[in-house]
Design a protein around this motif. Sequence first.
Motif: not given
Length: 527
Positions: A50-58, A81-86, A111-119
């Motif tokens: 369940i790692i997310g972007e903020a915790a990973f970068l920290d 990292w591609y699985r939705r938490i639900a 979980r990784f909002p910076s990747g929105r838009g295809g990045g």
Amino acid sequence: GMLCVALLLASLVWPAALTAGSAGDGRRQQQQLTALPPRGWNSYDSFSWIIGEAAFLDNARIMANRLLPHGYQYAVIDFLWYRRIAAGSGVGAYGFDSMDQWGRPYPDPQRFPSGRGGGGFRPIADKVHAMGLKFGIHLMNGISTQAVNANTPILDVRTGKAYVENGRQWRARDIGLTHRTCAWMPKGFMSVNTDLGAGRAFLRSLYRQYADWGVDFVKLDCIFGADYSPKEIVTVSEILKELERPVVLSISPGTAVTPALAENITQHVDMYRVTGDDWDSWKDVRPHFDVARSFAAANKIGAPGLRGRSWPDLDMLPFGWLTDAGANQGPHRTTSLTFDEQTTQMGLWSMAKSPLMYGGDLRHLDDRTFNLITHPTLLKINHHSRNNMEFGYIHSERASKPDEQSGRSKSGYPVDVTNNGGMVLGLSTCSDKSAVGWHRSSEDRICRSHGIQNGNASFCISKAKLLPTSDGVTMSSGEDQAKFHLTGIDTDDGCLDASVSPWRTSSASQTPMFSACEQHTKQRSGS
């Protein structure tokens, strides 16, 4: 704490054959990315999936500040990292994965909002690279069941369009091997038919995308051990060689692995797991001694690999602040290993020259754990040792008769040191002036003396095995004569030089493991 090093000894040398080429030789440098066992941090032990972007970068920032100076350079996001938490989601769930039009997973946008838009992971990789680190991700072998059921088209990276061969467009159902699903995630992924051009095209589209994202390291799961897929390992390795961006290949999980199973694939990978998951339980750690021995005996440690050399991987170091296997919960508890057990594990991993991947949450890294995973002697053994071997048996015996009334030897030291059921040689800082005088007294004996000039030895390590008898301690014969044991009465200040400085090759010194003690922190004293 005491470091149980009864099984292996490290002979310290510069691995001259592993040094990279000149600065101008880019191809040579690329091939030498894994000249030494890689080190890094992996999110699995502390975050499960369940790692997310903020915790990973920290964690990456702390790693760059504190661990990078000690060679820890790969920051790795582990699985799903591609699985939705639900509700209803988890390791064994189906239908929660983010997937593009070509059947390729992409980071969960929640979980990784910076990747929105295809990045994809490119924004995170850029930040990690700016810290001086390298970026890694975990992958499942083959293609997702979700993609096969959706029968997505396959991208041809050469044309940017759907893959066409023999006049037809190929899709996920054409390449997915439904009879070869991942043993521990059967609903998640299945192998790909690499005999087909379409199967190879799909894998090429995956790894080209990862390289475009800035990935430096991939941990490929469900492809070794019980899920051994040699054709897919070779295919992935060949695809990675095609990329302009060098990517280190680590394969996993490694259950039921033997040196024979690794025989034909080590040259195609950089790291390969040789055990199942190692969690913070001594029952998980203990089998690694036998595994390390078998791969050392088979000369697999540092064999030629994809990007330099390949390294049997004993799995991550589950120290510090952790979670539980498969949990939908982040770090919430401290390791269950005692500190002696952690020290023992770190010692074995170092002497077996395993990659060192720390697994605890770095936001809660305490000084004792930090000092252990950055211990200068152990890290030098991990990178700069050769011919590491099983030590065998370590026992103590009485080297002089005790004064029957006082219970002490004539030299004034306690004599009740026989400990045939346990370990009597440990590592601690060599800090007092009496810790001097290790010398070689014969071909099969290395001794430590209070005064070398008079030849009186208080400690000796010799080729023999001691067995307890009703009368005390006797020596066995036969094959055990090749083992070493520790004899002597002074158990407090014998100094084993675990670091030879300056570095010497095995040809320059016949006994690089031992030398006269000097007063520096790289040496360790027997206790």
